[in-house]
Enzyme design. Structure first.
Site, PDB file in Angstrom:
ATOM      1  N   LYS A  41     -15.515   0.550  -0.065  1.00 11.16           N
ATOM      2  CA  LYS A  41     -16.039  -0.695   0.274  1.00 11.16           C
ATOM      3  C   LYS A  41     -16.248  -0.702   1.854  1.00 11.16           C
ATOM      4  O   LYS A  41     -15.194  -0.072   2.310  1.00 11.16           O
ATOM      5  CB  LYS A  41     -14.824  -1.575  -0.030  1.00 11.16           C
TER       6      LYS A  41
ATOM      7  N   ASP B 167      -0.940  -2.745  -4.382  1.00 11.33           N
ATOM      8  CA  ASP B 167      -2.143  -2.767  -3.493  1.00 11.33           C
ATOM      9  C   ASP B 167      -2.589  -1.360  -3.678  1.00 11.33           C
ATOM     10  O   ASP B 167      -2.390  -0.658  -4.570  1.00 11.33           O
ATOM     11  CB  ASP B 167      -1.649  -3.149  -2.333  1.00 11.33           C
ATOM     12  N   ASP B 168      -3.298  -0.912  -2.644  1.00  9.42           N
ATOM     13  CA  ASP B 168      -4.209   0.262  -2.653  1.00  9.42           C
ATOM     14  C   ASP B 168      -3.031   1.472  -2.809  1.00  9.42           C
ATOM     15  O   ASP B 168      -2.221   1.334  -2.260  1.00  9.42           O
ATOM     16  CB  ASP B 168      -4.986   0.404  -1.574  1.00  9.42           C
TER      17      ASP B 168
ATOM     18  N   ASP C 234       0.699  -1.188   0.020  1.00 15.95           N
ATOM     19  CA  ASP C 234       0.128  -0.038   0.108  1.00 15.95           C
ATOM     20  C   ASP C 234       1.046   1.150   0.010  1.00 15.95           C
ATOM     21  O   ASP C 234       1.837   1.344   0.670  1.00 15.95           O
ATOM     22  CB  ASP C 234      -0.856  -0.006   1.128  1.00 15.95           C
TER      23      ASP C 234
ATOM     24  N   ARG D  49     -12.788   3.113  -5.452  1.00 14.36           N
ATOM     25  CA  ARG D  49     -13.687   2.194  -5.027  1.00 14.36           C
ATOM     26  C   ARG D  49     -14.147   2.702  -3.460  1.00 14.36           C
ATOM     27  O   ARG D  49     -13.289   3.346  -2.858  1.00 14.36           O
ATOM     28  CB  ARG D  49     -13.352   0.859  -4.885  1.00 14.36           C
TER      29      ARG D  49
ATOM     30  N   HIS E 207      -3.916  -1.490  -6.647  1.00 14.55           N
ATOM     31  CA  HIS E 207      -5.383  -1.697  -6.800  1.00 14.55           C
ATOM     32  C   HIS E 207      -6.318  -0.583  -6.578  1.00 14.55           C
ATOM     33  O   HIS E 207      -7.484  -0.536  -6.153  1.00 14.55           O
ATOM     34  CB  HIS E 207      -5.435  -2.537  -5.424  1.00 14.55           C
TER      35      HIS E 207
END
Length: 356
Positions: free
Chosen positions: A249, A193-194, A172, A247, A215
Site C-alpha cells: 500500500k 494489526d500488521d 503491530d 498487501r 492485518h
C-alpha cells in the site's frame, strides 16, 4: 573473565566463562554500563511507570532476559524498552517473559485516540542479533526497528491474543523504518494489526514466520521522511485468520518508490476481507479517491501465494494508477471469496489476477 574447573578422564580442564552482571532494578543499569562484564542478565524486573528499560552504551555486550519483566502503568508515548548499539546480542533465556500487561491501556482505538500508549521495544542496532524473546500483551506497537543495519531477529514470540477480546488495537508485530539488511525469521505474531509493516528499507527478509489474528503482512510506503522500499523478500510464511493476507500500500499523493518486493510461498488461511491487496490510495483512515502514481510499484513478484478467503471477502484487489507499475510477475491461487471486477492499473504484461 571467570573460569570453571572440570575433570574429564582424570584430567583437569580449565574452561573460561564470560563474566556476568545481574540487574534486578533499573537502578543497577548505570553500574552495569560501567562494568567490564560481557553478559548483562536482566532478572525479574518491574520497571517504574513512565521509565524505559534503557540499554544504550552497551556495545559489544550480551543482554539476557531471565524471569518476568513488567512495567508500571502510565499514559505516555515513550518506549518501554530501548536497545541501541553495535555488535550486541539480545537473548531471551528459557522461561523468561516480557509482559506489557497491555490490557491496562487497551481501549479499542490504539494510537488513533483514547489513552496515550507506549511502544513496547525500540531497537536501533548495527551488526547485532535479537533472538528468542517472548513478549506478551503490548500496549500498542511491539518492535520499532529504526535505522538498523545488519541485524537478525529470530525465534521471537509476540503474543497479543488477549487483545482480540479486551480491546487491543495497533498492536503491530514488527515495524521497519530506514533499515538495511534486516532478517526476521522463525517467529510468531498474534495481534490486532500488521504482523510486519515495512515503511522504508532496503534488503529486508521476512522468512518462516506465522502471523495470526491481525492485518497481514504489509509493505506500507509514504508519509515518512524516507519513502523507499527496495529488495524486500517475504518467504515461506503463513497468514492465519487475518483480515488481509498480504498487501503493498502506497500513500495517496505520496512521493517515493517501491521496487523489488517478492512474496514467495505464502500460505493464507481463513482471510476475512481480502487475500492480496495492492493499492496506491492508502490513508490511515482507509483507502479512498483515485490512486496516485507518485510512489510507483515496480518489479512486484507474487510467487505461489495461495489459500482461502472467507465467502464474504474478496480474493484479490489491485487499485493503482494506470501506467505507474512495471515489471510485475504474478502467480497466485486465492479462492473462496469473490472475484473483483473493479481492479485498476493491472499491467497488461500479466493476466488479470482479480478475475478469479
Amino acid at each position: 573473565m571467570a573460569s570453571n574447573i572440570f575433570t574429564f578422564g582424570g584430567v583437569f580442564l580449565l574452561v573460561a566463562v564470560a563474566s556476568a552482571f545481574d540487574i534486578w532494578s533499573v537502578d543497577h543499569i548505570p553500574n552495569a554500563k560501567k562494568s567490564n562484564d560481557q553478559v548483562i542478565r536482566v532478572r525479574d524486573i518491574n520497571v517504574p511507570a513512565g521509565t524505559a528499560l534503557d540499554f544504550q552504551g552497551f556495545d559489544g555486550k550480551t543482554i539476557e532476559f531471565h524471569g518476568r519483566v513488567t512495567f508500571g502503568y502510565k499514559e505516555w508515548e515513550g518506549h518501554l524498552i530501548i536497545i541501541k548499539g553495535k555488535n550486541m546480542n539480545i537473548k531471551g533465556m528459557p522461561g523468561h517473559l516480557i509482559d506489557g500487561e497491555g490490557h491496562r491501556w487497551w481501549d479499542k482505538c490504539g494510537g488513533n485516540c483514547g489513552k496515550k500508549k507506549p511502544f513496547m521495544m525500540y531497537t536501533q542496532l548495527e551488526n547485532s542479533y535479537v533472538d528468542g524473546l517472548r513478549i506478551k500483551n503490548t500496549p500498542a506497537w511491539c518492535f520499532a526497528i529504526n535505522q538498523c543495519s545488519n541485524v537478525h531477529y529470530s525465534n521471537i514470540d509476540i503474543d497479543n491474543r488477549d487483545g482480540h477480546t479486551k480491546g487491543g488495537h495497533n498492536t503491530d508485530g514488527f515495524d521497519v523504518h530506514k533499515s538495511r539488511n534486516i532478517r526476521i525469521y522463525n517467529s510468531k505474531v498474534n495481534n490486532q494489526d500488521d504482523c510486519l509493516a515495512i515503511n522504508s528499507g532496503w534488503d529486508i527478509v521476512f522468512e518462516n514466520n506465522v502471523c495470526e489474528g491481525g492485518h497481514g503482512i504489509a509493505v506500507a510506503v509514504g508519509g515518512y521522511d524516507v519513502n523507499e522500499a527496495k529488495n524486500i523478500l517475504i518467504k515461506n510464511c503463513k497468514v492465519i485468520k487475518n483480515n488481509i493476507g498480504i498487501r503493498v500500500k502506497t500513500l495517496l499523493n505520496g512521493k517515493g518508490i517501491v521496487d523489488g518486493v517478492t512474496f514467495d510461498n505464502v500460505e493464507l488461511k481463513d482471510i476475512s476481507e481480502t487475500g492480496i491487496v495492492i493499492i496506491g490510495n492508502y490513508l490511515n483512515s482507509g483507502p479512498r479517491e483515485k490512486p496516485t502514481g507518485g510512489i510507483p510499484i515496480k518489479n512486484l513478484n507474487i510467487r505461489n501465494v495461495r489459500g482461502n478467503v472467507l465467502h464474504n471477502g474478496t480474493n484479490v484487489l489491485v487499485n493503482v494508477a494506470p501506467g505507474s507499475p512495471s515489471g510485475w510477475i504474478w502467480d497466485s491461487n486465492v479462492w473462496g471469496g469473490k472475484p473483483n471486477k473493479n481492479c485498476l492499473g493491472v499491467p497488461n504484461t500479466i493476466a488479470d489476477p482479480c478475475a478469479k
